[in-house]
Write an enzyme that holds these catalytic residues in place. Structure first.
Site, PDB file in Angstrom:
ATOM      1  N   TYR A 141       0.842  -1.200   0.000  1.00 59.86           N
ATOM      2  CA  TYR A 141       0.000   0.000   0.000  1.00 59.86           C
ATOM      3  C   TYR A 141       0.882   1.256   0.000  1.00 59.86           C
ATOM      4  CZ  TYR A 141      -3.175   3.716   1.262  1.00 59.86           C
ATOM      5  OH  TYR A 141      -3.871   4.908   1.240  1.00 59.86           O
ATOM      6  N   ARG A 188       2.347   8.354  13.086  1.00 58.76           N
ATOM      7  CA  ARG A 188       2.104   9.622  13.779  1.00 58.76           C
ATOM      8  C   ARG A 188       0.601   9.917  13.851  1.00 58.76           C
ATOM      9  NH1 ARG A 188       3.464  14.629  10.279  1.00 58.76           N
ATOM     10  NH2 ARG A 188       1.509  13.912   9.366  1.00 58.76           N
ATOM     11  N   ARG A 201     -10.230   5.017   8.047  1.00 53.49           N
ATOM     12  CA  ARG A 201      -9.417   4.090   7.214  1.00 53.49           C
ATOM     13  C   ARG A 201      -8.080   3.968   7.918  1.00 53.49           C
ATOM     14  NH1 ARG A 201      -8.508   4.907   1.054  1.00 53.49           N
ATOM     15  NH2 ARG A 201      -7.978   2.693   1.129  1.00 53.49           N
ATOM     16  N   PHE A 261      15.580  19.399  -1.230  1.00 52.92           N
ATOM     17  CA  PHE A 261      14.178  19.030  -1.493  1.00 52.92           C
ATOM     18  C   PHE A 261      13.898  17.609  -0.996  1.00 52.92           C
ATOM     19  CE2 PHE A 261      10.178  18.672  -3.597  1.00 52.92           C
ATOM     20  CZ  PHE A 261      10.160  17.465  -4.287  1.00 52.92           C
TER      21      PHE A 261
HETATM   22  C1  LIG Z   1      12.332  11.053  -3.676  1.00 57.42           C
HETATM   23  O1  LIG Z   1      11.075  11.179  -3.015  1.00 57.42           O
HETATM   24  C2  LIG Z   1      10.761  12.394  -2.433  1.00 57.42           C
HETATM   25  C3  LIG Z   1      11.637  13.488  -2.414  1.00 57.42           C
HETATM   26  C4  LIG Z   1      11.213  14.694  -1.808  1.00 57.42           C
HETATM   27  C5  LIG Z   1       9.939  14.821  -1.203  1.00 57.42           C
HETATM   28  C6  LIG Z   1       9.073  13.717  -1.240  1.00 57.42           C
HETATM   29  C7  LIG Z   1       7.716  13.806  -0.589  1.00 57.42           C
HETATM   30  O2  LIG Z   1       7.778  14.710   0.530  1.00 57.42           O
HETATM   31  C8  LIG Z   1       6.551  15.225   1.023  1.00 57.42           C
HETATM   32  C9  LIG Z   1       6.830  16.036   2.282  1.00 57.42           C
HETATM   33  C10 LIG Z   1       5.554  16.721   2.760  1.00 57.42           C
HETATM   34  O3  LIG Z   1       4.594  16.867   2.039  1.00 57.42           O
HETATM   35  N1  LIG Z   1       5.565  17.120   4.029  1.00 57.42           N
HETATM   36  C11 LIG Z   1       4.406  17.723   4.686  1.00 57.42           C
HETATM   37  C12 LIG Z   1       4.383  17.233   6.113  1.00 57.42           C
HETATM   38  C13 LIG Z   1       3.182  16.395   6.395  1.00 57.42           C
HETATM   39  O4  LIG Z   1       2.481  16.022   5.419  1.00 57.42           O
HETATM   40  O5  LIG Z   1       2.959  16.119   7.570  1.00 57.42           O
HETATM   41  C14 LIG Z   1       4.532  19.222   4.725  1.00 57.42           C
HETATM   42  O6  LIG Z   1       5.663  19.655   5.085  1.00 57.42           O
HETATM   43  O7  LIG Z   1       3.517  19.875   4.470  1.00 57.42           O
HETATM   44  C15 LIG Z   1       5.556  14.114   1.273  1.00 57.42           C
HETATM   45  O8  LIG Z   1       5.319  13.719   2.413  1.00 57.42           O
HETATM   46  N2  LIG Z   1       4.943  13.558   0.178  1.00 57.42           N
HETATM   47  C16 LIG Z   1       3.795  12.646   0.382  1.00 57.42           C
HETATM   48  C17 LIG Z   1       4.188  11.117   0.325  1.00 57.42           C
HETATM   49  C18 LIG Z   1       4.960  10.700   1.565  1.00 57.42           C
HETATM   50  C19 LIG Z   1       2.885  10.325   0.264  1.00 57.42           C
HETATM   51  C20 LIG Z   1       5.022  10.828  -0.915  1.00 57.42           C
HETATM   52  C21 LIG Z   1       5.241  13.973  -1.149  1.00 57.42           C
HETATM   53  C22 LIG Z   1       4.190  14.226  -2.041  1.00 57.42           C
HETATM   54  C23 LIG Z   1       4.458  14.719  -3.326  1.00 57.42           C
HETATM   55  C24 LIG Z   1       5.789  14.960  -3.701  1.00 57.42           C
HETATM   56 CL1  LIG Z   1       6.124  15.603  -5.252  1.00 57.42          CL
HETATM   57  C25 LIG Z   1       6.865  14.671  -2.821  1.00 57.42           C
HETATM   58  C26 LIG Z   1       6.586  14.153  -1.561  1.00 57.42           C
HETATM   59  C27 LIG Z   1       9.460  12.521  -1.842  1.00 57.42           C
HETATM   60  O9  LIG Z   1       8.532  11.480  -1.907  1.00 57.42           O
HETATM   61  C28 LIG Z   1       8.873  10.199  -1.438  1.00 57.42           C
END
Ligand SMILES: COc1cccc([C@H]2O[C@H](CC(=O)N[C@@H](CC(=O)O)C(=O)O)C(=O)N(CC(C)(C)C)c3ccc(Cl)cc32)c1OC
Length: 343
Positions: A141, A188, A201, A261
């Site tokens: 998933y 978390r 979910r 990034f």
């Molecule tokens: C090489 O891979 C990556 C490199 C850099 C960043 C991310 C990854 O980091 C953010 C970071 C982010 O979104 N942080 C949030 C904190 C929070 O959501 O609590 C924020 O700071 O608002 C994140 O969380 N996700 C969502 C997924 C984990 C589902 C992929 C995410 C969604 C879309 C994109 Cl294009 C990128 C990411 C990567 O993805 C793996």
């Protein structure tokens, strides 16, 4: 560093990005110009797909086909939808603006985004009617909703020539980057997710929590604190499995802005895991790193050695806690030591 582009559709996209993604929008906007728009659009396409998956008002027999065909909708200038909550209502209602900006991207970026959207939509559809039971389901998933994001970003990095060609074929390491972040969020967000109306979910694997409780919501009860912590610590240890490969992935990055990034969310994640470990607050509130603490790490994060230091510090605090905990079994120590020995 807010980007205010000239044309209307791209301006809408960056405005949307800043409305839906808090601190991460700043990190996306600090990417090199060659990647910035492609990553901004990738992020918004993913949020739109996620909005369809998450919207309980959309019936399963509409949702499943839509998730599977969404990779074609992103090319359809007439497509929009009334669904989602908060800022996502605007995103979905004004989606033709996102499509216009998407169609202005270089074709090679459109192709990467569309292909990941197809694979992710297929995976989400598979899990609409299937629970996460085994750790294998859990990993699958997380691969679909997060690992594929890492894989798509790696392909964008390679296509942009800002990173080497090897990133176009780095599915395994890129997948670990996604699983590390997603498992941290799932751990978390226990209380937020379990209290979700109408039907929560949950993605905690039953193969694990089923050894500590008959029902997942039992962990909310104070008298079950020991069982709750045992399960929490096992899931944190499982998430730490991905740390060494995430570091290996980031060690291959060459562009400083691309490195930041990728590294900033990873440092937030290891810090969040360190805060969650053996912390009963996960079952009574939401455990979040203080902004001041994250700012400290985010400021100086420029090189792999800074990253090893940040990871090493959090891994050391995890190892310290786990050595105090007689309940923590040997593989937790091994994983923590592996994560710790990297700095
Ligand atoms: C090489 O891979 C990556 C490199 C850099 C960043 C991310 C990854 O980091 C953010 C970071 C982010 O979104 N942080 C949030 C904190 C929070 O959501 O609590 C924020 O700071 O608002 C994140 O969380 N996700 C969502 C997924 C984990 C589902 C992929 C995410 C969604 C879309 C994109 Cl294009 C990128 C990411 C990567 O993805 C793996």
């Amino acid at each position: 560093a807010k980007v205010l582009p000239k044309d209307k559709s791209l301006a809408f996209c960056y405005d949307m990005l800043n409305r839906v993604s808090r601190s991460f929008a700043v990190v996306i906007q600090s990417l090199p110009a060659e990647l910035r728009d492609a990553v901004c659009l990738f992020y918004l396409v993913l949020r739109a797909l996620d909005t369809v998956e998450d919207d309980m008002a959309v019936s399963v027999d509409v949702k499943v086909p839509l998730l599977r065909v969404f990779h074609e909708k992103i090319y359809d200038r007439s497509w929009k939808m009334s669904c989602g909550y908060g800022p996502y209502v605007d995103l979905m209602q004004q989606y033709p603006l996102v499509t216009d900006a998407f169609l202005r991207l270089k074709p090679m970026y459109q192709t990467v985004i569309a292909d990941i959207t197809r694979r992710m939509g297929e995976g989400m559809a598979e899990f609409i009617e299937k629970e996460v039971v085994t750790v294998k389901d859990y990993d699958l998933y997380c691969h679909y909703v997060a690992g594929l994001v890492g894989i798509g970003l790696s392909q964008l990095f390679a296509s942009s020539k800002l990173e080497s060609e090897e990133f176009a074929e780095m599915e395994d390491l890129a997948n670990h980057m996604g699983l590390f972040l997603q498992k941290t969020n799932i751990i978390r967000d226990y209380l937020e997710d379990i209290n979700e109306e109408p039907a929560p979910r949950m993605f905690w694997p039953k193969e694990v929590w089923g050894r500590y409780a008959r029902k997942l919501d039992e962990f909310k009860a104070p008298e079950n604190a020991a069982a709750a912590l045992g399960c929490l610590n096992e899931l944190v240890t499982d998430a730490l499995r991905h740390a060494p490969q995430s570091l290996a992935y980031m060690a291959k990055l060459r562009d400083r802005d691309v490195f930041r990034f990728c590294a900033i969310p990873q440092v937030m994640a290891i810090g969040t895991l360190a805060m969650c470990y053996n912390n009963h607050g996960v079952f009574t509130g939401v455990v979040k790193m203080r902004r001041g603490e994250t700012a400290k790490y985010v400021q100086q994060l420029g090189s792999m050695s800074d990253l090893y230091l940040a990871f090493g510090r959090f891994a050391a605090s995890l190892a310290a806690q786990s050595s105090e905990l007689i309940t923590c079994d040997k593989n937790a120590k091994l994983t923590l030591r592996r994560a710790g020995e990297i700095q």
